[in-house]
Each structure stands twice: as structure tokens, then as C-alpha cells.
Design a protein around this motif. Structure first.
Motif, PDB file in Angstrom:
ATOM      1  N   LEU A  19       7.735  -3.037   2.041  1.00 55.28           N
ATOM      2  CA  LEU A  19       7.167  -1.695   1.969  1.00 55.28           C
ATOM      3  C   LEU A  19       7.531  -0.860   3.191  1.00 55.28           C
ATOM      4  CD1 LEU A  19       3.661  -2.654   0.636  1.00 55.28           C
ATOM      5  CD2 LEU A  19       5.423  -1.419  -0.616  1.00 55.28           C
ATOM      6  N   HIS A  20       7.827  -1.504   4.294  1.00 56.82           N
ATOM      7  CA  HIS A  20       8.174  -0.755   5.497  1.00 56.82           C
ATOM      8  C   HIS A  20       9.525  -1.225   6.003  1.00 56.82           C
ATOM      9  CE1 HIS A  20       3.922   0.101   5.344  1.00 56.82           C
ATOM     10  NE2 HIS A  20       3.724  -1.191   5.297  1.00 56.82           N
TER      11      HIS A  20
ATOM     12  N   SER B  47      -2.638  12.584   2.536  1.00 57.87           N
ATOM     13  CA  SER B  47      -2.251  13.099   1.229  1.00 57.87           C
ATOM     14  C   SER B  47      -2.121  11.978   0.219  1.00 57.87           C
ATOM     15  CB  SER B  47      -0.935  13.859   1.332  1.00 57.87           C
ATOM     16  OG  SER B  47       0.115  12.997   1.007  1.00 57.87           O
ATOM     17  N   ARG B  48      -1.996  12.366  -1.024  1.00 63.14           N
ATOM     18  CA  ARG B  48      -1.872  11.416  -2.120  1.00 63.14           C
ATOM     19  C   ARG B  48      -0.626  10.564  -1.957  1.00 63.14           C
ATOM     20  NH1 ARG B  48      -0.012  11.323  -7.485  1.00 63.14           N
ATOM     21  NH2 ARG B  48       1.269  13.138  -7.139  1.00 63.14           N
ATOM     22  N   HIS B  49       0.371  11.120  -1.275  1.00 69.92           N
ATOM     23  CA  HIS B  49       1.655  10.431  -1.218  1.00 69.92           C
ATOM     24  C   HIS B  49       1.760   9.486  -0.032  1.00 69.92           C
ATOM     25  CE1 HIS B  49       2.650  12.992  -4.406  1.00 69.92           C
ATOM     26  NE2 HIS B  49       2.457  14.057  -3.679  1.00 69.92           N
ATOM     27  N   LYS B  51       0.098   7.038   0.350  1.00 75.04           N
ATOM     28  CA  LYS B  51      -0.659   5.859  -0.067  1.00 75.04           C
ATOM     29  C   LYS B  51      -0.021   4.542   0.384  1.00 75.04           C
ATOM     30  CE  LYS B  51       1.648   6.005  -4.489  1.00 75.04           C
ATOM     31  NZ  LYS B  51       1.576   6.225  -5.886  1.00 75.04           N
ATOM     32  N   GLU B  53       1.090   2.902   2.771  1.00 69.25           N
ATOM     33  CA  GLU B  53       0.704   2.078   3.897  1.00 69.25           C
ATOM     34  C   GLU B  53      -0.666   1.431   3.700  1.00 69.25           C
ATOM     35  OE1 GLU B  53       3.499   4.496   4.427  1.00 69.25           O
ATOM     36  OE2 GLU B  53       3.139   3.930   6.498  1.00 69.25           O
ATOM     37  N   ASP B  56      -1.559  -0.835  -0.043  1.00 67.00           N
ATOM     38  CA  ASP B  56      -0.813  -2.032  -0.397  1.00 67.00           C
ATOM     39  C   ASP B  56      -0.943  -3.152   0.618  1.00 67.00           C
ATOM     40  OD1 ASP B  56       1.744  -0.014  -1.844  1.00 67.00           O
ATOM     41  OD2 ASP B  56      -0.048  -0.908  -2.696  1.00 67.00           O
TER      42      ASP B  56
ATOM     43  N   TRP C  61      12.178  11.450   6.402  1.00 69.20           N
ATOM     44  CA  TRP C  61      11.236  11.116   5.339  1.00 69.20           C
ATOM     45  C   TRP C  61      11.148   9.604   5.166  1.00 69.20           C
ATOM     46  CZ3 TRP C  61       7.396  11.127   2.106  1.00 69.20           C
ATOM     47  CH2 TRP C  61       7.437  10.283   1.007  1.00 69.20           C
ATOM     48  N   ARG C  65       7.529   9.027   6.148  1.00 67.18           N
ATOM     49  CA  ARG C  65       6.778   9.291   4.905  1.00 67.18           C
ATOM     50  C   ARG C  65       5.931  10.555   4.992  1.00 67.18           C
ATOM     51  NH1 ARG C  65       8.363   5.554   0.899  1.00 67.18           N
ATOM     52  NH2 ARG C  65      10.010   4.699   2.156  1.00 67.18           N
ATOM     53  N   PRO C  67       5.597  14.197   3.688  1.00 66.12           N
ATOM     54  CA  PRO C  67       6.192  15.013   2.613  1.00 66.12           C
ATOM     55  C   PRO C  67       6.899  16.260   3.114  1.00 66.12           C
ATOM     56  CG  PRO C  67       3.995  14.336   2.006  1.00 66.12           C
ATOM     57  CD  PRO C  67       4.185  13.885   3.415  1.00 66.12           C
ATOM     58  N   GLU C 132       6.592  10.704  -7.627  1.00 66.32           N
ATOM     59  CA  GLU C 132       6.887  11.580  -6.480  1.00 66.32           C
ATOM     60  C   GLU C 132       7.552  10.820  -5.325  1.00 66.32           C
ATOM     61  OE1 GLU C 132       6.131  14.911  -5.741  1.00 66.32           O
ATOM     62  OE2 GLU C 132       5.494  15.373  -7.775  1.00 66.32           O
ATOM     63  N   ASP C 133       6.972   9.676  -4.956  1.00 65.16           N
ATOM     64  CA  ASP C 133       7.517   8.944  -3.816  1.00 65.16           C
ATOM     65  C   ASP C 133       8.902   8.404  -4.109  1.00 65.16           C
ATOM     66  OD1 ASP C 133       5.549   9.435  -2.118  1.00 65.16           O
ATOM     67  OD2 ASP C 133       4.799   7.379  -1.932  1.00 65.16           O
ATOM     68  N   ARG C 136      11.474  11.108  -3.893  1.00 63.82           N
ATOM     69  CA  ARG C 136      11.859  11.460  -2.518  1.00 63.82           C
ATOM     70  C   ARG C 136      12.756  10.394  -1.906  1.00 63.82           C
ATOM     71  NH1 ARG C 136       5.761  13.028  -1.649  1.00 63.82           N
ATOM     72  NH2 ARG C 136       5.867  15.242  -2.107  1.00 63.82           N
ATOM     73  N   ARG C 211       1.317  21.190  -3.138  1.00 63.84           N
ATOM     74  CA  ARG C 211      -0.143  21.278  -3.057  1.00 63.84           C
ATOM     75  C   ARG C 211      -0.728  21.686  -4.399  1.00 63.84           C
ATOM     76  NH1 ARG C 211      -3.915  19.373  -0.464  1.00 63.84           N
ATOM     77  NH2 ARG C 211      -5.136  21.223  -0.048  1.00 63.84           N
ATOM     78  N   GLU C 214      -0.752  18.844  -6.730  1.00 62.50           N
ATOM     79  CA  GLU C 214      -1.828  17.898  -6.425  1.00 62.50           C
ATOM     80  C   GLU C 214      -3.161  18.410  -6.933  1.00 62.50           C
ATOM     81  OE1 GLU C 214      -1.845  16.984  -2.271  1.00 62.50           O
ATOM     82  OE2 GLU C 214       0.273  16.450  -2.340  1.00 62.50           O
TER      83      GLU C 214
END
Lengths: 250, 58, 218
Positions: A19-20, B47-49, B51, B53, B56, C61, C65, C67, C132-133, C136, C211, C214
């Protein structure tokens, strides 16, 4: 060789670190895991031979179709080289995305993510694509040369150009296949995103091939072409190595 | 400077003027929009994005 | 609020300077429509900068991470594509007046079309991914590889060919007299500032629309 028995299975802690990818320890591929992925792909391909059939048929059928349309013409080396690489490129586009699209379609991608380090997936599949390309070209290129009456004046150069081109194509198509398999409209998107990226390779490859077919003058100078291809291969191998984690573990 | 050149110069300056004032308008529009959605360009880790880190790793 | 006006005055001055400088020589030839060089060349340089920034914010990014870095990456790629189209069109006009044809598959023209195709594919990719993730991530990866292709096809490719393969003047303006050099770099700075302004603006709209999406989902 069974996948489960090799080093492909990672300790439980290794999984979450994907994940990272830049900050944590990513499990690195070993030769055994790369081999495991390669032989897995080899076997599942051998069951259906879907990718092999489409690439081989395409790259053999199109020289035949070409020889119908240009049968009585004496073609310049440059034209022949351009035709050869157009055929090889589209043959590659037809089949090479399969290796990743297949995983997503049959739902085995998640299992592969869990059981293998990302790098092993990339290099295993790139190796498989390379073998697929070399195998089909071993049949297709002689047929092309025979049917279109190409004068093969530098056979060694042609082999070198083909090999360099195949390495680039295999690596790029593995990375982009992984990208395209996660989007909608996978097949057509793969062609759309792959063609611009391989254009530099294609241009250099056709220049080199033209020299191999006996082009003279400025077109016969093949060193720049070989330099471009080698540079391109190094660049995409490095880029794929560094970026695949982000594509695969997304 | 010839007449043709003067003409081209005039067209160039007028076109650029149009682009410039359009961009200024967009600038105002962006500010109004940001006020309405309550957003600016400061980082928002919640934010929702973001997530990946927190969730999980548990 | 000062920056837009600095850009406005700077670019206007740049246009005027570009029209005021004396003729440029390419070998023995006097280049016609030379004024376009003070628009075309800065546009091409700003385009490279834009794609560099798009890849840079793509890396940002992937590392952080945030946005907003993705929004900036998108913004630079979009503005860069617009600049690329402008550079292509002005280049074709220049080619028409100096070489006799708008399009002759000159190596430089092949290169810029490859670049355009790469970034068109980038936008196609962004449109085709839903999550979305993931969108990106894939965008950033492709933007980084796209930069390699852009650099290769616009800067490396032509230099690896024999000297007579391209008609594109390579260092004419840069190596000419001080006044031309000044006019060129003045314009380059102006259009890069314009690029930064436009991209920042675009990324603000992108953030606002994210935004709104969301809010819509919440």
C-alpha cells in the motif's frame, strides 16, 4: 513447478506494505518468483493458446494479404521495413494485453496480488510476452521476407533490431496491459494508450530494419536507430520497474 | 513596419487581450466557486480519498 | 492578485518586442514571418515545462496522496496540450511561408504529433477509470512515461538523425544577436508565467469539482 511450492508465497506482513510502495519495504522479486509467474502464464496460455493464436495468425496472415496487394511491385527497403513493423506492432497489440486482461476477467488478479511481489508479476509477464513475441516472429518474419521478396543484406542487424524492439514492446505492453486491464473498454483502450508510447521505438526499428534490407545513403546509417532503441529499452525498463507497484496495487 | 505587419500585430494584441480578460473572469469565477463549496487549495488529509493509510493498516 | 496583471503586462510587452526586432538570418536566408518564432518557440518550451510539471505533480501525488497534486498534474497536462496545439499550428504556418507546405512530415512535426497523441491517450485513460484513487494512480504513471516519449520525440529524435533530415532551424534565434536573444527569452518567461497562471486556475476548478462530487456522494 508449482507456484505454491516456490518462494512466491510471502510472509503475511509483506502484503500490506504494497500500500505504501515508496515508504515501506516492498517484497522484491526473486528469480524463483519471476519464473513462477512465467510458468503459470505459460501453462494457462498453453491450455487455450488464445494470445498465441491471435498473434501468430495476425502476423502470418497480414504478410499474405500484403503480398496479394503489392505482388508485382518492387518495394523500397524503407517501405518494406515500415510494412514489417506495422504488421509486428499490430500483431503485438492484438495479443499482448491478454496476459493482464485475463487475470482481471477471470478474477485471479487479487490472488496474484496476494501471492506474489509486484515486481515478480511484472517481470514474469514481460518475460512471457517476450517469449510470445520472439516465438511468433520466428515464423512471421521469414514468411514476410519470402513473400515480399525482401533482400536481406544484413541478417544479424535484423535480428538485433527485432530483439531490441521485442524487449521494448514486451515491457511496455506489460505495464500498459496492467493499466488498461483496470479500466473500462480494456481492449480498445490498450491500443489507444500503447500506440503513442511505442511510436519512438517503431520509428527507430523501421530505420534499422531498412538498413538491414539494404537501404543506402542517410537511411542506411543504422547506429542512431540502434542507440534510440537501446535508450528506449533502458528508459521503459526503468520506468516500469519504478512505477509498476502503483499500477498493480491500486 | 508594413501595413500587413501592423494588421497582424493588432490581431495578436486583440486576441491576447481577449484571452487575458477571459482568464481574469475565470479567476473571479473560481474564487466564488471556492467560497460556495468551502474549499481552497490547502491540503486536507481527512478527505474521502486519503483512506488508504488509516483503514487498511488496522 | 498582482500576478495576473504582471503576466498581462509582460506578455503584451513580449508581443510588441517580438514585432520590433530586426530580421533573423538562417544561413544566407532571411526567415520570413520571423515574428512567429517569438510565439512558437516560447510556446514549445512552455509546453515541455508543462509536461514536466504534469509528471512532477504525478510523482508528488504518488508519494503524498494529496488530491491537489493530482489536480495540478491534470491542469498542467491540459494547458500543455493546448500549448502543444498552438505550437503545432504556428509551426505549420511558419513551414508554409518558409518551406512551401503546411505539413511535410518533418522529424519535428512527427515528434509533436507523437506528443499530442500521447497526451490524448492520457485523457482517454483518465476518462475510462471509475475509481478515483485508481484513476489518479494510473494517470500519474502514464504522465511520467508520457514525459519520456514527449522529451524523446521533440528533443532527442531530431538530433539523432542526419543533419539534413530536418528543415526545422535548430539554434537560429538562440545564437543570433543579443536583441533577438533577449526578445526570445523575454517571451519564454512570459509564456511560462502564463502557463503557471492558467494551470493554477484550472487546478482550482478541478478541486472545486471534486468537492462537488464528494458532496454529491455524501
Amino acid at each position: 513447478m508449482e507456484i505454491g511450492s516456490s518462494a512466491a508465497i510471502q510472509p503475511p506482513g509483506a502484503r500490506e506494505s504494497t500500500l505504501h510502495p515508496l515508504t515501506a519495504l516492498v517484497p522484491r522479486a526473486t528469480w524463483a518468483t519471476v519464473q513462477a509467474v512465467f510458468w503459470k502464464d505459460w501453462r494457462s496460455e498453453w491450455r487455450t493458446r488464445a494470445a498465441l493464436n491471435s498473434i501468430a495468425l495476425f502476423s502470418i496472415a497480414s504478410p499474405v494479404a500484403l503480398s496479394f496487394s503489392v505482388a508485382r511491385q518492387r518495394l523500397e527497403p524503407e517501405t518494406l521495413a515500415g510494412l514489417l513493423w506495422t504488421v509486428l506492432l499490430f500483431a503485438a497489440l492484438v495479443g499482448l494485453a491478454r496476459s493482464f486482461v485475463k487475470e482481471e476477467e477471470s478474477g485471479t488478479a487479487t490472488l496474484l496480488r496476494l501471492s506474489c511481489p509486484p515486481d515478480a508479476v511484472l517481470w514474469g509477464k514481460a518475460l512471457f510476452n517476450l517469449v510470445l513475441l520472439v516465438g511468433t516472429q520466428a515464423a512471421a518474419v521469414p514468411i514476410f521476407v519470402l513473400l515480399l521478396n525482401a533482400q536481406l543484406s544484413r541478417a544479424g542487424l535484423l535480428l538485433l533490431v527485432l530483439l531490441l524492439g521485442d524487449v521494448g514492446l514486451a515491457v511496455v505492453s506489460s505495464l500498459l496491459g496492467a493499466i488498461a486491464s483496470q479500466a473500462r473498454a480494456r481492449g480498445s483502450l490498450f491500443a489507444a494508450i500503447a500506440v503513442p508510447l511505442v511510436l519512438p521505438l517503431l520509428v527507430a526499428a523501421s530505420t534499422g530494419t531498412a538498413a538491414a534490407f539494404g537501404a543506402v545513403g542517410p537511411q542506411g546509417d543504422f547506429w542512431p536507430a540502434l542507440q534510440i532503441m537501446l535508450g528506449y529499452d533502458v528508459a521503459v525498463v526503468t520506468a516500469a520497474w519504478m512505477l509498476f507497484d502503483f499500477v498493480w496495487s491500486a | 513596419m508594413s501595413t500587413d505587419l501592423m494588421f497582424v500585430l493588432a490581431v495578436a494584441v486583440i486576441t491576447w487581450g481577449g484571452v487575458f480578460f477571459y482568464l481574469l473572469r475565470l479567476e473571479r469565477l473560481a474564487r466564488n466557486l471556492e467560497q460556495q463549496v468551502g474549499d481552497d487549495l490547502t491540503p486536507r488529509p481527512a478527505s474521502r480519498h486519503g483512506k488508504g493509510e488509516s483503514e487498511d493498516q488496522q | 492578485m498582482v500576478f495576473p496583471f504582471v503576466v498581462g503586462i509582460w506578455v503584451t510587452a513580449g508581443i510588441l518586442i517580438g514585432f520590433a526586432v530586426p530580421p533573423i538570418h538562417d544561413g544566407n536566408l532571411i526567415l520570413r514571418t520571423r515574428q512567429i518564432a517569438f510565439f512558437h518557440v516560447p510556446m514549445a518550451i512552455a509546453m515541455e515545462v508543462a509536461f514536466l510539471m504534469a509528471a512532477w505533480y504525478g510523482i508528488s501525488w504518488l508519494r503524498t496522496r494529496q488530491p491537489r497534486y493530482d489536480a495540478l498534474s491534470l491542469a498542467y497536462a491540459e494547458v500543455g496540450t493546448v500549448f502543444c496545439v498552438i505550437a503545432t499550428i504556428t509551426g505549420a504556418i511558419f513551414a508554409r511561408t518558409n518551406w512551401g507546405a503546411y505539413w511535410s512530415w518533418d522529424p519535428q512535426q512527427v515528434g509533436i504529433v507523437t506528443t499530442l497523441l500521447t497526451y490524448a491517450a492520457l485523457f482517454a485513460l483518465r476518462g475510462a477509470v471509475e475509481d478515483e484513487d485508481k484513476k489518479r494512480n494510473l494517470w500519474a504513471v502514464y504522465a511520467i512515461i508520457g514525459l519520456i516519449v514527449a522529451i524523446f520525440s521533440t528533443m532527442v529524435y531530431r538530433r539523432l538523425l542526419p543533419d539534413n533530415a530536418t528543415l526545422h532551424p535548430s539554434n537560429t534565434v538562440i545564437t543570433s544577436d543579443a536583441l533577438n536573444k533577449f526578445a526570445l527569452w523575454f517571451n519564454v518567461i512570459g509564456y511560462i508565467m502564463l502557463l503557471v497562471w492558467m494551470a493554477k486556475l484550472r487546478s482550482r476548478f478541478e478541486m472545486a469539482s471534486q468537492r462537488l462530487r464528494e458532496v454529491q456522494w455524501a
